[in-house]
Motif scaffolding. Structure first.
Motif, mmCIF file in Angstrom:
data_model
loop_
_atom_site.group_PDB
_atom_site.id
_atom_site.type_symbol
_atom_site.label_atom_id
_atom_site.label_comp_id
_atom_site.label_asym_id
_atom_site.label_seq_id
_atom_site.Cartn_x
_atom_site.Cartn_y
_atom_site.Cartn_z
ATOM 1 N N ALA A 190 0.835 -1.205 0.000
ATOM 2 C CA ALA A 190 0.000 0.000 0.000
ATOM 3 C C ALA A 190 0.868 1.253 0.000
ATOM 4 O O ALA A 190 0.645 2.180 -0.793
ATOM 5 N N LEU A 191 1.892 1.296 0.858
ATOM 6 C CA LEU A 191 2.763 2.472 0.929
ATOM 7 C C LEU A 191 3.688 2.557 -0.283
ATOM 8 O O LEU A 191 4.039 3.657 -0.715
ATOM 9 N N ALA A 192 4.078 1.414 -0.841
ATOM 10 C CA ALA A 192 4.907 1.430 -2.052
ATOM 11 C C ALA A 192 4.133 2.035 -3.215
ATOM 12 O O ALA A 192 4.665 2.870 -3.973
ATOM 13 N N LEU A 193 2.885 1.643 -3.369
ATOM 14 C CA LEU A 193 2.051 2.217 -4.430
ATOM 15 C C LEU A 193 1.810 3.704 -4.184
ATOM 16 O O LEU A 193 1.832 4.506 -5.127
ATOM 17 N N GLN A 194 1.594 4.069 -2.932
ATOM 18 C CA GLN A 194 1.390 5.480 -2.625
ATOM 19 C C GLN A 194 2.646 6.294 -2.926
ATOM 20 O O GLN A 194 2.559 7.427 -3.410
ATOM 21 N N PHE A 195 3.812 5.729 -2.667
ATOM 22 C CA PHE A 195 5.064 6.430 -2.969
ATOM 23 C C PHE A 195 5.191 6.693 -4.468
ATOM 24 O O PHE A 195 5.583 7.790 -4.884
ATOM 25 N N VAL A 196 4.871 5.701 -5.287
ATOM 26 C CA VAL A 196 4.923 5.884 -6.744
ATOM 27 C C VAL A 196 3.945 6.974 -7.172
ATOM 28 O O VAL A 196 4.271 7.851 -7.975
ATOM 29 N N PHE A 197 2.733 6.915 -6.622
ATOM 30 C CA PHE A 197 1.733 7.940 -6.916
ATOM 31 C C PHE A 197 2.227 9.327 -6.491
ATOM 32 O O PHE A 197 2.150 10.291 -7.257
ATOM 33 N N ASN A 198 2.739 9.432 -5.270
ATOM 34 C CA ASN A 198 3.228 10.725 -4.765
ATOM 35 C C ASN A 198 4.354 11.274 -5.621
ATOM 36 O O ASN A 198 4.414 12.474 -5.896
ATOM 37 N N THR A 199 5.250 10.402 -6.052
ATOM 38 C CA THR A 199 6.391 10.843 -6.855
ATOM 39 C C THR A 199 5.929 11.377 -8.203
ATOM 40 O O THR A 199 6.413 12.419 -8.670
ATOM 41 N N GLY A 200 4.997 10.679 -8.848
ATOM 42 C CA GLY A 200 4.462 11.169 -10.115
ATOM 43 C C GLY A 200 3.771 12.502 -9.951
ATOM 44 O O GLY A 200 3.928 13.409 -10.780
ATOM 45 N N LEU A 201 3.025 12.647 -8.863
ATOM 46 C CA LEU A 201 2.334 13.909 -8.597
ATOM 47 C C LEU A 201 3.342 15.018 -8.321
ATOM 48 O O LEU A 201 3.186 16.154 -8.792
ATOM 49 N N ALA A 202 4.382 14.712 -7.552
ATOM 50 C CA ALA A 202 5.418 15.708 -7.255
ATOM 51 C C ALA A 202 6.140 16.154 -8.526
ATOM 52 O O ALA A 202 6.446 17.341 -8.697
ATOM 53 N N LEU A 203 6.401 15.225 -9.437
ATOM 54 C CA LEU A 203 7.053 15.565 -10.700
ATOM 55 C C LEU A 203 6.174 16.483 -11.543
ATOM 56 O O LEU A 203 6.659 17.471 -12.111
ATOM 57 N N ALA A 204 4.893 16.153 -11.636
ATOM 58 C CA ALA A 204 3.982 16.981 -12.431
ATOM 59 C C ALA A 204 3.881 18.390 -11.861
ATOM 60 O O ALA A 204 3.939 19.389 -12.598
ATOM 61 N N PHE A 205 3.755 18.499 -10.547
ATOM 62 C CA PHE A 205 3.628 19.820 -9.939
ATOM 63 C C PHE A 205 4.964 20.550 -9.865
ATOM 64 O O PHE A 205 4.991 21.781 -9.756
ATOM 65 N N ALA A 206 6.074 19.815 -9.926
ATOM 66 C CA ALA A 206 7.378 20.481 -9.995
ATOM 67 C C ALA A 206 7.501 21.252 -11.303
ATOM 68 O O ALA A 206 8.010 22.383 -11.325
ATOM 69 N N ARG A 207 7.037 20.656 -12.391
ATOM 70 C CA ARG A 207 7.053 21.370 -13.671
ATOM 71 C C ARG A 207 6.127 22.580 -13.626
ATOM 72 O O ARG A 207 6.497 23.673 -14.076
ATOM 73 N N ALA A 208 4.913 22.389 -13.075
ATOM 74 C CA ALA A 208 3.967 23.503 -12.984
ATOM 75 C C ALA A 208 4.507 24.602 -12.076
ATOM 76 O O ALA A 208 4.386 25.792 -12.379
ATOM 77 N N GLY A 209 5.131 24.212 -10.957
ATOM 78 C CA GLY A 209 5.681 25.195 -10.031
ATOM 79 C C GLY A 209 6.892 25.924 -10.585
ATOM 80 O O GLY A 209 7.132 27.085 -10.235
ATOM 81 N N ALA A 210 7.651 25.262 -11.463
ATOM 82 C CA ALA A 210 8.799 25.919 -12.081
ATOM 83 C C ALA A 210 8.345 27.033 -13.019
ATOM 84 O O ALA A 210 8.997 28.073 -13.135
ATOM 85 N N LYS A 211 7.214 26.816 -13.678
ATOM 86 C CA LYS A 211 6.683 27.817 -14.606
ATOM 87 C C LYS A 211 5.889 28.889 -13.874
ATOM 88 O O LYS A 211 5.931 30.075 -14.244
#
Length: 309
Positions: A190-211
């Motif tokens: 459960a936590l491994a899947l959540q980590f993958v989800f969190n990382t993908g979300l962090a990557l997407a918002f990192a691009r949005a936050g950079a702009k």
């Protein structure tokens, strides 16, 4: 002497005249030149990230240690902060608003604590991801490395923090009569899947936050709304009894609610399968794969623009 100089000038000018009609791309191709900071192919980008895995781990550990370095209690705040939040939410939602109706007190307190710790994992990963590029521009501009290393390391930092906090979660579960059993092993996937989800979300918002750096100011409001819609403080199915079924389904199938419920199901004996939405593991894997891969590709597509302008 003058003849020799004249001949040398002709020899030097001859290759230049041959290149005069070439486009920049043709000139670069002829001499094997490449654009500085150009985005590599996706496979090569993954290989570069794997090569920086030691940096990612070291950077995440350093951030974790320095997070509370100025506080007298130091790393104790990693656990104390969500516990204090749990106490406040219990006083307001548990005692005053009776948000735990339908659950015994011995179930509601572990239910609440696990919800806060697990949701905080996603919340902090996303908040750190938004600032991963915009908050580290000096590092981004000074060194050449895969920029995805930063949001991934911040997600890794939050995972390490959660693992420390899980000691408290286990202690709370045991204190209210939920003893270790085979179901506790479900916490790992459960936590491994959540980590993958969190990382993908962090990557997407990192691009949005950079702009758009101002996005970081908006995120607390978004996260607060998401928290209230995810059943952190209450059972969604109990709270929405008598409401249209599709509302309950939408709220229960949102990823934050799914990962919280899986941890609760694993650790709380009286929180059975009837409290979970149908096909919960399918949705847990689906959210992780879709957001994890999608967020990574979305971030990679803007690789060459980070730190510029």
């Amino acid at each position: 002497m003058s003849d020799t100089t004249h001949d040398g000038a002709l020899a030097t000018s001859r290759p230049l005249s041959e290149d005069a009609g070439l486009s920049p791309a043709e000139f670069a191709g002829k001499y094997g030149l490449s654009v500085s900071g150009a985005r590599p192919r996706l496979g090569e980008y993954v290989r570069q990230l794997w090569g920086r895995r030691h940096f990612i781990m070291a950077f995440s550990r350093a951030k974790l240690v320095s997070q509370y370095s100025q506080a007298k209690l130091g790393q104790i705040w990693q656990v104390a902060t969500p516990l204090l939040n749990a106490l406040v939410y219990y006083l307001i939602f548990g005692l005053i608003l009776n948000a735990g109706r339908g659950m015994e007190k011995g179930v509601y307190i572990p239910f609440l604590v696990m919800g806060i710790f697990v949701f905080t994992f996603t919340q902090n990963s996303l908040m750190a991801g938004v600032r991963a590029i915009s908050g580290n521009l000096g590092l981004v501009r000074a060194l050449h490395f895969p920029r995805a290393s930063l949001p991934i390391s911040f997600s890794m930092q939050q995972l390490q923090q959660l693992l420390y906090s899980m000691i408290v979660v286990f202690a709370v579960a045991i204190a209210f009569g939920n003893y270790p059993g085979p179901s506790w092993l479900l916490v790992i996937p459960a936590l491994a899947l959540q980590f993958v989800f969190n990382t993908g979300l962090a990557l997407a918002f990192a691009r949005a936050g950079a702009k758009t750096p101002d996005l970081a100011q908006l995120m607390p409001f978004i996260m607060r709304t998401w928290m209230y819609a995810s059943g952190v403080m209450f059972s969604i199915s109990e709270m929405l009894k008598g409401k249209p079924a599709w509302i309950t389904d939408v709220l229960q199938w949102n990823p934050a609610a799914i990962y919280m419920d899986l941890v609760r199901f694993a650790l709380i004996d009286d929180y059975g399968a009837k409290n979970l939405p149908p096909h919960v593991w399918v949705f847990a894997v689906g959210w992780a794969v879709m957001i994890g891969i999608g967020g990574f590709v979305y971030f990679w597509k803007a690789e060459e623009r980070y730190g510029r302008g």
